[in-house]
Design a protein around this motif. Structure first.
Motif, PDB file in Angstrom:
ATOM      1  N   GLY A  93       6.959 -40.046 -12.479  1.00 15.20           N
ATOM      2  CA  GLY A  93       6.974 -40.329 -11.054  1.00 15.20           C
ATOM      3  C   GLY A  93       8.287 -39.986 -10.361  1.00 15.20           C
ATOM      4  O   GLY A  93       8.321 -39.153  -9.437  1.00 15.20           O
ATOM      5  N   PRO A  94       9.408 -40.600 -10.759  1.00 13.22           N
ATOM      6  CA  PRO A  94      10.674 -40.313 -10.058  1.00 13.22           C
ATOM      7  C   PRO A  94      11.107 -38.856 -10.154  1.00 13.22           C
ATOM      8  O   PRO A  94      11.540 -38.265  -9.163  1.00 13.22           O
ATOM      9  CB  PRO A  94      11.676 -41.243 -10.756  1.00 13.22           C
ATOM     10  N   THR A  95      10.969 -38.252 -11.338  1.00 18.77           N
ATOM     11  CA  THR A  95      11.428 -36.867 -11.477  1.00 18.77           C
ATOM     12  C   THR A  95      10.554 -35.902 -10.684  1.00 18.77           C
ATOM     13  O   THR A  95      11.057 -34.957 -10.066  1.00 18.77           O
ATOM     14  CB  THR A  95      11.425 -36.459 -12.955  1.00 18.77           C
ATOM     15  N   ALA A  96       9.242 -36.130 -10.676  1.00 10.21           N
ATOM     16  CA  ALA A  96       8.356 -35.238  -9.928  1.00 10.21           C
ATOM     17  C   ALA A  96       8.634 -35.317  -8.431  1.00 10.21           C
ATOM     18  O   ALA A  96       8.600 -34.301  -7.727  1.00 10.21           O
ATOM     19  CB  ALA A  96       6.895 -35.592 -10.215  1.00 10.21           C
ATOM     20  N   VAL A  97       8.944 -36.509  -7.924  1.00  9.37           N
ATOM     21  CA  VAL A  97       9.246 -36.650  -6.497  1.00  9.37           C
ATOM     22  C   VAL A  97      10.536 -35.921  -6.142  1.00  9.37           C
ATOM     23  O   VAL A  97      10.615 -35.192  -5.141  1.00  9.37           O
ATOM     24  CB  VAL A  97       9.333 -38.142  -6.121  1.00  9.37           C
ATOM     25  N   MET A  98      11.581 -36.088  -6.963  1.00 10.10           N
ATOM     26  CA  MET A  98      12.861 -35.439  -6.666  1.00 10.10           C
ATOM     27  C   MET A  98      12.748 -33.916  -6.729  1.00 10.10           C
ATOM     28  O   MET A  98      13.205 -33.206  -5.831  1.00 10.10           O
ATOM     29  CB  MET A  98      13.930 -35.933  -7.650  1.00 10.10           C
ATOM     30  N   VAL A  99      12.126 -33.420  -7.793  1.00  5.30           N
ATOM     31  CA  VAL A  99      12.018 -31.969  -7.952  1.00  5.30           C
ATOM     32  C   VAL A  99      11.070 -31.381  -6.909  1.00  5.30           C
ATOM     33  O   VAL A  99      11.319 -30.291  -6.367  1.00  5.30           O
ATOM     34  CB  VAL A  99      11.566 -31.623  -9.382  1.00  5.30           C
ATOM     35  N   ALA A 100       9.988 -32.089  -6.569  1.00  4.73           N
ATOM     36  CA  ALA A 100       9.060 -31.583  -5.550  1.00  4.73           C
ATOM     37  C   ALA A 100       9.735 -31.528  -4.183  1.00  4.73           C
ATOM     38  O   ALA A 100       9.452 -30.610  -3.394  1.00  4.73           O
ATOM     39  CB  ALA A 100       7.817 -32.468  -5.501  1.00  4.73           C
ATOM     40  N   ALA A 101      10.600 -32.491  -3.881  1.00  7.12           N
ATOM     41  CA  ALA A 101      11.313 -32.447  -2.598  1.00  7.12           C
ATOM     42  C   ALA A 101      12.214 -31.216  -2.519  1.00  7.12           C
ATOM     43  O   ALA A 101      12.261 -30.519  -1.493  1.00  7.12           O
ATOM     44  CB  ALA A 101      12.126 -33.728  -2.417  1.00  7.12           C
ATOM     45  N   TRP A 102      12.925 -30.920  -3.604  1.00 14.17           N
ATOM     46  CA  TRP A 102      13.808 -29.745  -3.614  1.00 14.17           C
ATOM     47  C   TRP A 102      12.990 -28.452  -3.532  1.00 14.17           C
ATOM     48  O   TRP A 102      13.325 -27.543  -2.760  1.00 14.17           O
ATOM     49  CB  TRP A 102      14.664 -29.763  -4.868  1.00 14.17           C
ATOM     50  N   ASN A 167       8.255 -34.203 -20.565  1.00  9.70           N
ATOM     51  CA  ASN A 167       8.317 -34.192 -19.107  1.00  9.70           C
ATOM     52  C   ASN A 167       9.710 -33.833 -18.611  1.00  9.70           C
ATOM     53  O   ASN A 167       9.860 -33.102 -17.615  1.00  9.70           O
ATOM     54  CB  ASN A 167       7.900 -35.556 -18.565  1.00  9.70           C
ATOM     55  N   ALA A 168      10.753 -34.312 -19.283  1.00  9.13           N
ATOM     56  CA  ALA A 168      12.116 -33.960 -18.882  1.00  9.13           C
ATOM     57  C   ALA A 168      12.379 -32.470 -19.061  1.00  9.13           C
ATOM     58  O   ALA A 168      13.004 -31.832 -18.214  1.00  9.13           O
ATOM     59  CB  ALA A 168      13.127 -34.784 -19.692  1.00  9.13           C
ATOM     60  N   VAL A 169      11.888 -31.907 -20.170  1.00  9.79           N
ATOM     61  CA  VAL A 169      12.085 -30.473 -20.407  1.00  9.79           C
ATOM     62  C   VAL A 169      11.404 -29.646 -19.320  1.00  9.79           C
ATOM     63  O   VAL A 169      11.986 -28.706 -18.766  1.00  9.79           O
ATOM     64  CB  VAL A 169      11.564 -30.083 -21.802  1.00  9.79           C
ATOM     65  N   VAL A 170      10.168 -29.990 -18.985  1.00  8.80           N
ATOM     66  CA  VAL A 170       9.402 -29.190 -18.022  1.00  8.80           C
ATOM     67  C   VAL A 170       9.892 -29.414 -16.598  1.00  8.80           C
ATOM     68  O   VAL A 170      10.098 -28.461 -15.835  1.00  8.80           O
ATOM     69  CB  VAL A 170       7.900 -29.510 -18.150  1.00  8.80           C
ATOM     70  N   THR A 171      10.091 -30.669 -16.204  1.00 13.96           N
ATOM     71  CA  THR A 171      10.422 -30.966 -14.807  1.00 13.96           C
ATOM     72  C   THR A 171      11.776 -30.410 -14.418  1.00 13.96           C
ATOM     73  O   THR A 171      11.932 -29.827 -13.336  1.00 13.96           O
ATOM     74  CB  THR A 171      10.382 -32.481 -14.568  1.00 13.96           C
ATOM     75  N   TRP A 172      12.767 -30.572 -15.281  1.00 11.77           N
ATOM     76  CA  TRP A 172      14.096 -30.040 -14.954  1.00 11.77           C
ATOM     77  C   TRP A 172      14.216 -28.567 -15.324  1.00 11.77           C
ATOM     78  O   TRP A 172      14.986 -27.833 -14.701  1.00 11.77           O
ATOM     79  CB  TRP A 172      15.176 -30.860 -15.661  1.00 11.77           C
ATOM     80  N   GLY A 173      13.458 -28.134 -16.323  1.00 11.32           N
ATOM     81  CA  GLY A 173      13.499 -26.718 -16.684  1.00 11.32           C
ATOM     82  C   GLY A 173      12.833 -25.820 -15.668  1.00 11.32           C
ATOM     83  O   GLY A 173      13.153 -24.625 -15.596  1.00 11.32           O
ATOM     84  N   ILE A 174      11.918 -26.374 -14.851  1.00 13.37           N
ATOM     85  CA  ILE A 174      11.259 -25.545 -13.843  1.00 13.37           C
ATOM     86  C   ILE A 174      12.251 -25.084 -12.786  1.00 13.37           C
ATOM     87  O   ILE A 174      12.060 -24.048 -12.143  1.00 13.37           O
ATOM     88  CB  ILE A 174      10.091 -26.338 -13.203  1.00 13.37           C
ATOM     89  N   LEU A 175      13.332 -25.833 -12.584  1.00 13.55           N
ATOM     90  CA  LEU A 175      14.363 -25.398 -11.642  1.00 13.55           C
ATOM     91  C   LEU A 175      15.048 -24.131 -12.144  1.00 13.55           C
ATOM     92  O   LEU A 175      15.349 -23.226 -11.360  1.00 13.55           O
ATOM     93  CB  LEU A 175      15.388 -26.509 -11.443  1.00 13.55           C
ATOM     94  N   ALA A 176      15.304 -24.059 -13.447  1.00 14.70           N
ATOM     95  CA  ALA A 176      15.889 -22.839 -14.007  1.00 14.70           C
ATOM     96  C   ALA A 176      14.884 -21.696 -13.999  1.00 14.70           C
ATOM     97  O   ALA A 176      15.245 -20.538 -13.781  1.00 14.70           O
ATOM     98  CB  ALA A 176      16.380 -23.103 -15.433  1.00 14.70           C
ATOM     99  N   TYR A 177      13.620 -22.005 -14.219  1.00 20.41           N
ATOM    100  CA  TYR A 177      12.587 -20.965 -14.219  1.00 20.41           C
ATOM    101  C   TYR A 177      12.455 -20.318 -12.842  1.00 20.41           C
ATOM    102  O   TYR A 177      12.211 -19.117 -12.727  1.00 20.41           O
ATOM    103  CB  TYR A 177      11.260 -21.587 -14.649  1.00 20.41           C
ATOM    104  N   LEU A 178      12.622 -21.096 -11.785  1.00 23.02           N
ATOM    105  CA  LEU A 178      12.470 -20.601 -10.421  1.00 23.02           C
ATOM    106  C   LEU A 178      13.784 -20.153  -9.790  1.00 23.02           C
ATOM    107  O   LEU A 178      13.813 -19.864  -8.591  1.00 23.02           O
ATOM    108  CB  LEU A 178      11.842 -21.685  -9.539  1.00 23.02           C
TER     109      LEU A 178
END
Length: 333
Positions: A93-102, A167-178
């Motif tokens: 929940g918290p990580t998806a909200v933060m990353v989705a906002a960015w 979830n930590a690997v995917v949610t924060w790693g998607i920032l590097a992927y994009l």
């Protein structure tokens, strides 16, 4: 009287995206190269090997029990408060909200829905793969273990692999992927690796996961990131379908296309006003303009100039600065 249609919030969003219908050229969409396919195959082999080692109750399961009996949360009790907060970086929940906002802000700035759609595709792929593995293996966690030394498989649990870690690997790693540039991709990859490693070790510290759960969670998250280029055609098709759906909805309502939020106005050329001849003759002649000396004179030799002339009255005793004092005229007293 001029009337304008009130635009809805959705119309304003699409009006912003319509300003640049083409994806910016600097965005680098990762391709499924041979190097990436080889890395994906090696990671998948490691994933299957980890599962096999747990199923046969090998040395990895014995290591899990040794770490659990070590009780890290008692050995280093002083950092317990920090780990309780840090482990939130792996919660969905918290990580998806933060990353989705960015990524939503990035979609707004880059006029494309790809960042948000890529995040949605990665989380969906993560839920399907990790969720199926959890339910299929049914392993119990350390706090619910029944037999010392057993692998606790097939008992209805949902702990293997670690969902927090994946979830930590995917949610924060998607920032590097994009990331848009190679430099930003390297920095964000390092940051996401540190965060995901810390989240995995935090779950082992708190005793909520076995060590093998965390190792498999890291591997499962990496598999999702490596497989994302296969989803790029589907993401592009979904983006096109969303815009087509918007156009059909707009045509069905019979409403015109939304007006851009900041239209660029064309400059208006002003024509010079024609002055009558009698008005030109009636004008009084302008006073002469006094110009300062040319650039070849020194600043100390220049006389202050105003539009009405010099403020300094003439005086016969004034000698220019730098002149010979002997040349001063002598006056009788």
């Amino acid at each position: 009287m001029r009337t304008e249609r009130n635009l809805t919030r959705l119309d304003r969003v699409f009006a912003r995206l319509d300003r640049e219908p083409e994806r910016p050229a600097h965005l680098d969409v990762p391709k499924m190269s041979r190097h990436r396919v080889a890395l994906l195959a090696g990671t998948l082999a490691f994933y299957l090997a980890m599962v096999w080692l747990v199923v046969i109750t090998s040395w990895l399961v014995r290591l899990d029990w040794q770490v659990m009996f070590f009780r890290p949360y008692q050995q280093w009790a002083g950092i317990h408060w920090f780990v309780d907060y840090y482990v939130v970086l792996g919660q969905r929940g918290p990580t998806a909200v933060m990353v989705a906002a960015w990524l939503g802000w990035r979609s707004w700035r880059q006029h494309t829905l790809r960042p948000l759609l890529t995040l949605g595709a990665s989380l969906l792929l993560l839920n399907i793969t990790v969720g199926a593995a959890k339910l299929g293996m049914g392993r119990l966690g350390p706090h619910y273990a029944t037999s010392i030394g057993s692998n606790e498989m097939g008992l209805g649990g949902d702990i293997f692999p670690s969902g927090h870690t994946a979830n930590a690997v995917v949610t924060w790693g998607i920032l590097a992927y994009l990331a848009s540039t190679p430099g930003a991709r390297r920095w964000l990859s390092a940051v996401s690796a540190v965060v995901s490693l810390g989240v995995g070790m935090a779950t082992v510290y708190l005793g909520t996961h076995w060590l093998s759960d965390v190792l498999l969670g890291w591997t499962a998250g990496l598999l999702v990131l490596l497989a994302l280029p296969w989803c790029e055609p589907l993401i592009a098709r979904a983006e096109a379908e969303i815009f087509d759906l918007r156009d059909r909805r707009r045509a069905r309502r019979g409403s015109p296309a939304p007006v851009p939020l900041s239209p660029v106005e064309t400059p208006v050329r002003l024509k010079p006003r024609a002055v009558p001849q009698n008005e030109t003759a009636a004008r009084s002649p302008r006073a002469p303009v006094y110009l300062a000396p040319g650039p070849h004179t020194a600043r100390s030799e220049r006389t202050p100039v105003t539009p009405v002339g010099s403020r300094r009255p003439p005086h016969p005793d004034r000698v220019m600065r730098g002149a010979n004092p002997a040349a001063r005229p002598v006056t009788g007293g």
